[in-house]
Motif scaffolding. Structure first.
Motif, PDB file in Angstrom:
ATOM      1  N   HIS A 122       1.006  -0.692   0.065  1.00  0.00           N
ATOM      2  CA  HIS A 122      -0.135  -0.107  -0.561  1.00  0.00           C
ATOM      3  C   HIS A 122       0.763   1.209   0.052  1.00  0.00           C
ATOM      4  O   HIS A 122       0.532   2.639  -0.557  1.00  0.00           O
ATOM      5  CB  HIS A 122      -0.747   0.110   1.008  1.00  0.00           C
ATOM      6  N   HIS A 126       0.940   4.577  -2.688  1.00  0.00           N
ATOM      7  CA  HIS A 126       1.113   6.029  -2.391  1.00  0.00           C
ATOM      8  C   HIS A 126       2.583   6.535  -2.929  1.00  0.00           C
ATOM      9  O   HIS A 126       2.125   7.428  -4.050  1.00  0.00           O
ATOM     10  CB  HIS A 126       1.320   6.265  -0.626  1.00  0.00           C
ATOM     11  N   HIS A 149      -0.227   7.516   8.060  1.00  0.00           N
ATOM     12  CA  HIS A 149       1.140   7.464   7.480  1.00  0.00           C
ATOM     13  C   HIS A 149       1.707   9.026   8.168  1.00  0.00           C
ATOM     14  O   HIS A 149       0.993  10.114   7.779  1.00  0.00           O
ATOM     15  CB  HIS A 149       1.668   6.836   6.736  1.00  0.00           C
ATOM     16  N   ASP A 320      -6.710   7.797  -0.211  1.00  0.00           N
ATOM     17  CA  ASP A 320      -6.214   5.787  -0.381  1.00  0.00           C
ATOM     18  C   ASP A 320      -7.813   5.570  -1.298  1.00  0.00           C
ATOM     19  O   ASP A 320      -8.965   6.985  -1.574  1.00  0.00           O
ATOM     20  CB  ASP A 320      -6.721   5.418   1.045  1.00  0.00           C
TER      21      ASP A 320
HETATM   22 ZN    ZN Z   1      -2.261   5.451   2.910  1.00  0.00          ZN
END
Ligand code: ZN
Ligand code: KG4
Length: 368
Positions: A122, A126, A149, A320
């Motif tokens: 994931h 990003h 994050h 996301d």
């Molecule tokens: Zn994320």
């Protein structure tokens, strides 16, 4: 040259590592791809009453919704599974029940269609987004700042990342959300705190700038919210309550502290990056907190002073989504990655295994 020989590919991406069920179709080659469709179904309303993401509720919602997202993405792109070259799915890090839902669906689709399966990190999704949105060339510096994050990554290729530093506790978005809660503002807290801060005096409450006295690019945000709580309680003890102006000043002080920490740590990360003498230096910022105008301006100033171009991909691709997973899958597919049905969902999956694992694990799951 690989780039010239690479043939355009159509990749289906699936994302379910936190509280967004998402599917997307991306087409192109590494460094030159377009988003054909991107469907994101958020779950804010399901978790709102609990003050954070409830992993079991998230997992069930992903299991119920993901196949609908995939159908919608394929139909919006005007393609069927037959046209797809590979299926890319987030295999971690994140809330394990959600990651499992996505990986199981992707395996099912791969088994049924015979299309290759690609497990994607994931965070790599990003980190590679600036290549999808702005065709940025390697190596570049990436700052991820969201509710889940906070890390500086030196991105050298789709599989080589150096983590220069990150938060050792809360992510900045979490700190914004907690600050909003302490001051009776709406969730998500970031936009509410930013709006209040516009009318506030950032110098009235001098909140700490954690870890600035320590070398390196690591950050800490949990002490800030404790300092804010103390400042709020001392006003209440003195006056019996807080006024609108008190609240605005607290928000402004908090935002200035986060902004100063991010700016100074960015300066240090940029110095490390520039020592590699990149031809066209770029710092990309992604994540919900990157939407904050004061923080954005502070980061642009630091980058500008150091002769580095700053880039912030559009918000829909910063938060996301599955287009970033499909795009990362495209680069990994070109690099030859193929996974089989032993692909395992991973709650933790640091991008840079040469660095010690980060400790933080906030409301949105593991930080790395
Ligand atoms: Zn994320
Ligand atoms: O990237 P994101 O949408 O989701 C994940 O963390 O996965 O980030 C959401 C976070 C929330 O904590 C929200 O409060 C914060 O980003 N945020 C902001 C702003 N807009 C959203 N923080 C500061 N200023 C903003 N304008």
């Amino acid at each position: 040259m690989k780039r010239l020989m690479a043939k355009s590919k159509l990749i289906l991406g699936i994302e379910s590592s936190c509280d967004d069920s998402a599917a997307a179709v991306v087409q192109g080659v590494s460094g030159a791809a377009t988003v054909r469709a991107s469907v994101v179904e958020g779950q804010n309303s399901l978790h709102a009453a609990f003050g954070g993401v409830v992993p079991e509720i998230a997992a069930r919602a992903h299991a119920e919704r993901l196949d609908g997202c995939v159908s919608a993405a394929l139909s919006q792109a005007g393609v069927t599974l037959k046209d797809i070259d590979a299926i890319a799915v987030t295999a971690g890090p994140g809330l394990i029940g959600g990651v499992m839902s996505g990986v199981m669906l992707a395996k099912g689709l791969s088994a049924g269609s015979g299309k290759p399966l690609i497990g994607v990190n994931h965070l790599a999704g990003h980190a590679l987004t600036p290549r999808l949105t702005d065709a940025v060339t390697y190596p570049y510096l990436m700052l991820l700042v969201s509710g889940g994050h906070c890390q500086f990554l030196l991105v050298r290729s789709a599989t080589e990342f150096s983590r220069l530093g990150g938060t050792i506790d809360d992510a900045p978005g979490e700190a914004f959300d907690k600050t909003a809660r302490l001051l009776g503002l709406a969730q998500p807290g970031g936009p509410a705190v930013e709006a209040e801060a516009l009318n506030g005096d950032a110098t009235r409450f001098r909140l700490p700038r954690p870890l600035l006295d320590r070398e390196g690019c690591d950050m800490s945000f949990s002490g800030l919210k404790t300092a804010l709580l103390r400042a709020r309680d001392s006003i209440i003890a003195e006056k019996g309550g807080i006024t609108r102006q008190d609240r605005a000043d607290l928000c402004a002080g908090f935002q200035a502290a986060v902004s100063d920490v991010l700016a100074e740590k960015s300066r240090r990360a940029l110095a490390i990056y520039l020592a590699e003498k990149p031809a066209r230096p770029v710092m990309a910022v992604a994540g919900g907190v990157a939407a904050n105008s004061a923080i954005q301006a502070a980061l642009e100033t630091v980058a500008g002073k150091m002769g580095v171009q700053s880039i912030a991909p559009p918000l829909a691709l910063c938060t996301d989504n599955a287009a970033m997973i499909a795009y990362a899958g495209l680069e990994l597919f070109e690099a030859g990655q193929r996974d089989d049905f032993s692909l395992s969902p991973r709650p933790r999956w640091p991008l840079d295994t040469s660095r010690p694992a980060m400790l933080g694990s906030g409301k949105k799951g593991a930080k790395a």
